[in-house]
Design a protein around this motif. Structure first.
Motif, mmCIF file in Angstrom:
data_model
loop_
_atom_site.group_PDB
_atom_site.id
_atom_site.type_symbol
_atom_site.label_atom_id
_atom_site.label_comp_id
_atom_site.label_asym_id
_atom_site.label_seq_id
_atom_site.Cartn_x
_atom_site.Cartn_y
_atom_site.Cartn_z
ATOM 1 N N HIS A 1 5.105 -8.286 0.620
ATOM 2 C CA HIS A 1 6.170 -9.098 1.210
ATOM 3 C C HIS A 1 7.519 -8.453 0.974
ATOM 4 O O HIS A 1 7.630 -7.450 0.271
ATOM 5 N N HIS B 1 7.110 -4.940 -1.139
ATOM 6 C CA HIS B 1 6.429 -4.735 -2.423
ATOM 7 C C HIS B 1 5.220 -5.653 -2.530
ATOM 8 O O HIS B 1 5.171 -6.701 -1.886
ATOM 9 N N GLU C 1 15.176 -8.919 -7.058
ATOM 10 C CA GLU C 1 14.168 -9.443 -7.963
ATOM 11 C C GLU C 1 13.807 -8.406 -9.025
ATOM 12 O O GLU C 1 13.529 -7.261 -8.688
ATOM 13 N N PHE D 1 11.206 -7.619 -12.293
ATOM 14 C CA PHE D 1 9.970 -8.017 -12.966
ATOM 15 C C PHE D 1 9.919 -7.336 -14.323
ATOM 16 O O PHE D 1 10.230 -6.153 -14.431
ATOM 17 N N HIS E 1 12.046 -9.658 0.940
ATOM 18 C CA HIS E 1 12.986 -10.775 0.931
ATOM 19 C C HIS E 1 14.131 -10.472 1.884
ATOM 20 O O HIS E 1 14.999 -9.659 1.569
HETATM 21 ZN ZN ZN Z 1 9.116 -10.412 -4.143
#
Ligand code: ZN
Length: 182
Positions: free
Chosen positions: A75, A142, A88, A90, A77
């Motif tokens: 997906h 990603h 984002e 992680f 964004h």
């Molecule tokens: Zn994401």
């Protein structure tokens, strides 16, 4: 679609993994762990468990749990009005995470879910363990997959608008439908 029994089992399993990763949460938070099947109805293959700590108009702090070999679908964004889209980061807390981004195809340790070649187009593999972290800029495709030991990670991001995310798989619906177990 997932059943209430499936949801409960996923919450319990994800909760245990979060505890094992030594992230503290309240009972209420554990009960609120979400299971996302992305409308594909095979949670264990393509899906994710999500514990939300903070979700305001501006930021999101979540814990994402992937069961062994579970894949969070590809997906991105997209921009929304004046916002360039969600940025984002992680940070892996436990387990092994295979992270995929655009770039040279180095996919080796992870795998494309069966029959879904078209839905996983970025294949630059990054192998992440506890304390490794990565930031994904808005608009960049990603996807994530856990190794044999599953993966627990934090997601720190700007404003969350899950329903506006783009997915490569045309069959994906971001909202998970939950039905009573019969
Ligand atoms: Zn994401």
């Amino acid at each position: 679609m997932i059943t209430t029994d499936e949801l409960k089992a996923a919450q319990k399993r994800a909760g245990a993994m979060i505890q094992q990763a030594r992230i503290l949460m309240s009972e209420q938070e554990q009960e609120n762990i979400q299971a996302a099947d992305f409308g594909l109805s095979h949670l264990g293959k393509e899906g994710a468990q999500i514990l939300t700590f903070v979700e305001t108009e501006r930021i999101g702090v979540k814990v994402i749990v992937l069961f062994p070999y579970q894949t969070l679908p590809e997906h991105w964004h997209p921009p929304v009005e004046h916002d360039p889209g969600k940025e984002e980061s992680f940070r892996v807390v436990a387990g092994t995470l295979y992270f995929y981004l655009p770039g040279e195809d180095t996919l080796k340790e992870g795998f494309i879910p069966e029959g879904k070649e078209d839905c996983y187009t970025v294949r630059h593999e990054i192998i992440m363990k506890a304390t490794d972290q990565i930031t994904v800029e808005p608009g960049i495709k990603h996807w994530l997959q856990a190794g044999s030991d599953g993966a627990v990670m934090y997601s720190f991001s700007t404003c969350v608008r899950d329903v506006l995310d783009g997915f490569t798989d045309p069959n994906i619906v971001r909202t998970t439908k939950i039905v009573e177990s019969s």
